[in-house]
Write a protein that holds these residues in place. Structure first.
Motif, PDB file in Angstrom:
ATOM      1  N   UNK A   1       0.867  -1.098  -0.089  1.00 28.92           N
ATOM      2  CA  UNK A   1      -0.251  -0.343   0.148  1.00 28.92           C
ATOM      3  C   UNK A   1       0.877   1.447   0.102  1.00 28.92           C
ATOM      4  N   UNK A   2       1.998   1.032   0.222  1.00 29.71           N
ATOM      5  CA  UNK A   2       3.057   2.257   0.133  1.00 29.71           C
ATOM      6  C   UNK A   2       2.436   3.480  -0.468  1.00 29.71           C
ATOM      7  N   UNK A   3       3.103   2.937  -1.725  1.00 32.14           N
ATOM      8  CA  UNK A   3       3.130   3.806  -2.678  1.00 32.14           C
ATOM      9  C   UNK A   3       1.996   4.405  -2.874  1.00 32.14           C
ATOM     10  N   UNK A   4       0.515   3.459  -3.764  1.00 31.21           N
ATOM     11  CA  UNK A   4      -0.191   4.152  -3.439  1.00 31.21           C
ATOM     12  C   UNK A   4      -0.932   5.250  -2.356  1.00 31.21           C
ATOM     13  N   UNK A   5      -0.046   4.920  -1.259  1.00 29.09           N
ATOM     14  CA  UNK A   5      -0.934   5.418  -0.341  1.00 29.09           C
ATOM     15  C   UNK A   5       0.257   7.113  -0.255  1.00 29.09           C
ATOM     16  N   UNK A   6       0.978   7.060  -0.596  1.00 24.15           N
ATOM     17  CA  UNK A   6       2.031   8.422  -0.768  1.00 24.15           C
ATOM     18  C   UNK A   6       1.643   9.261  -1.869  1.00 24.15           C
ATOM     19  N   UNK A   7       1.326   8.528  -3.035  1.00 21.41           N
ATOM     20  CA  UNK A   7       0.039   9.104  -4.742  1.00 21.41           C
ATOM     21  C   UNK A   7      -1.095  10.269  -3.791  1.00 21.41           C
ATOM     22  N   UNK A   8      -2.255   9.021  -2.847  1.00 20.90           N
ATOM     23  CA  UNK A   8      -3.266   9.712  -3.079  1.00 20.90           C
ATOM     24  C   UNK A   8      -2.798  11.010  -2.086  1.00 20.90           C
ATOM     25  N   UNK A   9      -1.588  10.770  -0.527  1.00 23.54           N
ATOM     26  CA  UNK A   9      -1.197  12.028  -0.113  1.00 23.54           C
ATOM     27  C   UNK A   9      -0.649  13.305  -0.271  1.00 23.54           C
ATOM     28  N   UNK A  10       0.036  12.758  -1.754  1.00 24.53           N
ATOM     29  CA  UNK A  10       0.451  14.207  -2.986  1.00 24.53           C
ATOM     30  C   UNK A  10      -0.567  15.034  -3.510  1.00 24.53           C
ATOM     31  N   UNK A  11      -1.597  14.564  -3.104  1.00 22.22           N
ATOM     32  CA  UNK A  11      -2.748  14.444  -4.520  1.00 22.22           C
ATOM     33  C   UNK A  11      -3.452  16.906  -4.068  1.00 22.22           C
ATOM     34  N   UNK A  12      -2.012  16.578  -3.134  1.00 20.99           N
ATOM     35  CA  UNK A  12      -1.804  18.246  -3.142  1.00 20.99           C
ATOM     36  C   UNK A  12      -3.263  19.257  -1.356  1.00 20.99           C
ATOM     37  N   UNK A  13      -4.052  18.405  -1.148  1.00 19.42           N
ATOM     38  CA  UNK A  13      -4.542  18.814   0.018  1.00 19.42           C
ATOM     39  C   UNK A  13      -4.355  19.052   1.321  1.00 19.42           C
ATOM     40  N   UNK A  14      -3.136  18.777   1.499  1.00 19.66           N
ATOM     41  CA  UNK A  14      -1.773  18.874   2.755  1.00 19.66           C
ATOM     42  C   UNK A  14      -0.648  19.055   2.017  1.00 19.66           C
ATOM     43  N   UNK A  15      -0.289  20.020   3.771  1.00 21.67           N
ATOM     44  CA  UNK A  15       1.276  20.876   3.342  1.00 21.67           C
ATOM     45  C   UNK A  15       2.075  19.928   3.933  1.00 21.67           C
ATOM     46  N   UNK A  16       2.069  19.213   4.518  1.00 21.90           N
ATOM     47  CA  UNK A  16       3.248  18.707   5.176  1.00 21.90           C
ATOM     48  C   UNK A  16       2.716  16.864   5.701  1.00 21.90           C
ATOM     49  N   UNK A  17       3.159  15.631   4.887  1.00 27.12           N
ATOM     50  CA  UNK A  17       3.306  14.278   5.127  1.00 27.12           C
ATOM     51  C   UNK A  17       4.515  13.977   6.889  1.00 27.12           C
ATOM     52  N   UNK A  18       4.462  13.382   7.269  1.00 25.06           N
ATOM     53  CA  UNK A  18       4.811  12.507   8.637  1.00 25.06           C
ATOM     54  C   UNK A  18       4.414  11.452   8.142  1.00 25.06           C
ATOM     55  N   UNK A  19       5.287  10.545   8.001  1.00 24.66           N
ATOM     56  CA  UNK A  19       5.023   9.304   8.173  1.00 24.66           C
ATOM     57  C   UNK A  19       6.433   8.347   8.959  1.00 24.66           C
ATOM     58  N   UNK A  20       5.671   7.025   9.484  1.00 23.22           N
ATOM     59  CA  UNK A  20       7.067   6.883  11.033  1.00 23.22           C
ATOM     60  C   UNK A  20       7.659   6.308  10.418  1.00 23.22           C
ATOM     61  N   UNK A  21       8.724   6.216  10.795  1.00 18.62           N
ATOM     62  CA  UNK A  21      10.174   5.471  10.560  1.00 18.62           C
ATOM     63  C   UNK A  21      10.319   4.389  10.652  1.00 18.62           C
ATOM     64  N   UNK A  22      10.089   3.180   9.864  1.00 16.68           N
ATOM     65  CA  UNK A  22      10.644   1.788  10.307  1.00 16.68           C
ATOM     66  C   UNK A  22      11.472   1.576  10.961  1.00 16.68           C
ATOM     67  N   UNK A  23      12.325   1.069  12.393  1.00 15.65           N
ATOM     68  CA  UNK A  23      13.160   1.143  12.897  1.00 15.65           C
ATOM     69  C   UNK A  23      13.125  -0.635  12.287  1.00 15.65           C
ATOM     70  N   UNK A  24      14.388  -1.210  12.123  1.00 15.98           N
ATOM     71  CA  UNK A  24      14.546  -2.342  12.072  1.00 15.98           C
ATOM     72  C   UNK A  24      14.357  -2.859  13.435  1.00 15.98           C
TER      73      UNK A  24
END
Ligand code: AMP
Ligand code: MG
Length: 360
Positions: A305-328
């Motif tokens: 779901x990662x890329x699709x979600x990033x594209x949706x998040x980038x569709x212009x409705x937000x000024x900034x995106x914060x996403x969880x790091x994946x600490x190994x």
């Protein structure tokens, strides 16, 4: 052709449209091709003029080599030079994982174009596991160069509409193969050097454990074993994975935050979206919206779901995106360390913070 398609260039994957796409490829045109990893921007890989169209459409640096796709492992033999028994044995073993999300880097044959290998003495090859791709590749019987069908440095496409979003003017058709099963680029594994163990150059869904069971020998990972990738391996051209730091970024500023951070520290005037890797999408202070990639914390679902979600998040409705790091370390219970490393790597590349550490 398809009255329900969201764009006239998106064709349902009927035998007729596969023939149409195959003819367009023969004529030197570009096609959007579904694979199980991501959609590819396909061109015949045996013609410099066609390959040049890929680099132009993607604005891809000519130092970044392309993967050649074929419909059958036997079709690889004319593209590679396997003059060592070790390499031949490794190739036989690895190709048992084909069709699949595994790209093999091998010594090239002289018939492979320099523009495909970026001038290096190795070539990357793959048999993708998508019925539409396989039908097309078997029908056309030519090596097909197909990097991800996005403009360079943008997010890889996992649906036909994503190809249209960035490359509508460049492609003749996009074959509609639905949503990609894996959703993350293939594992790139070098077996080019018989004097070294097989080495993962780019992580994907395949685990080293699986690869080791297939080879019956140790498999190294450039990311996990902290191998130097900023310098290309001696058998690879200048642009192995890891060199292009901001690689899969949305246009909206994206920051990585700790999973345990439960409030945004961004300016309160900003419309900030939080993307959680796992757990519920419950609201959190400072965020106008909270999304979750996988309620159950399943790394395969997160990757998917990662890329699709990033594209949706980038569709212009937000000024900034914060996403969880994946600490190994926080994900060591989740099984496949290579997939965790792959997702962690893509998250770092997606982040456009100036101080973001290079994804491992
Ligand atoms: P893409 O198809 O856009 O995911 O990119 C293909 C990637 O495969 C390139 O960025 C390289 O990192 C890798 N690749 C292709 N050919 C080679 C090669 N001969 N040696 C090492 N890596 C390669
Ligand atoms: Mg790519």
């Amino acid at each position: 052709m398809n009255p329900n398609a969201s764009h006239p260039k998106i064709l349902p994957a009927t035998p007729e449209s596969i023939r149409l796409a195959s003819q367009a490829l023969r004529d030197g045109k570009l096609i959007g091709l579904p694979t199980e990893t991501v959609y590819g921007l396909a061109a015949r890989g045996d013609q410099p003029e066609s390959v040049a169209k890929i680099f132009a459409a993607k604005q891809r640096p000519s130092t970044n080599p392309l993967i050649l796709h074929v419909g059958d492992p036997d079709a690889v033999h004319s593209l590679v030079a396997m003059d060592s028994d070790i390499t031949r044995r490794r190739f036989e073993a690895a190709s048992s994982l084909w069709p699949g999300p595994l790209t093999l880097v091998l010594p090239r044959s002289t018939s492979v174009l320099d523009c495909v290998t970026a001038g290096g003495n190795t070539v990357a090859v793959r048999v993708p596991a998508h019925l539409v791709a396989l039908q097309l590749l078997r029908e056309i019987s030519l090596p097909i160069a197909a990097p991800s069908a996005n403009v360079s440095n943008y997010i890889s496409p996992t649906r036909p509409e994503h190809v249209i979003d960035g490359l509508a003017d460049s492609v003749e058709w996009v074959l509609d193969g639905g949503i990609c099963d894996v959703g993350l680029e293939s594992t790139v594994l070098s077996i080019a050097d018989p004097s070294n163990p097989p080495t993962i150059l780019r992580e994907g869904v395949l685990s080293a454990t699986k690869l080791e069971s297939v080879f019956g020998e140790i498999v190294l990972s450039a990311a996990i074993n902290n191998m130097e990738l900023t310098k290309p391996p001696s058998d690879a051209p200048a642009a192995s994975p890891g060199l292009h730091r901001r690689h899969y970024s949305p246009r909206t500023p994206l920051r990585l935050v700790r999973e345990s951070d439960h409030a945004s520290s961004a300016n309160s005037d900003l419309r900030v979206l939080r993307i959680r890797l796992r757990g519920p999408a419950s609201s959190l202070p400072g965020y106008v919206d909270v999304w979750s990639l996988s309620a159950d914390g399943d790394p395969l679902e997160i990757a998917n779901r990662l890329y699709e979600t990033l594209r949706r998040a980038d569709s212009g409705q937000f000024d900034q995106i914060e996403i969880d790091q994946m600490n190994v370390e926080d994900w060591s219970e989740s099984g496949n360390a290579n997939l965790i490393a792959a997702i962690s790597d893509r998250l770092h590349r997606a982040s456009n913070q100036d101080d973001a550490p290079l994804g491992r």
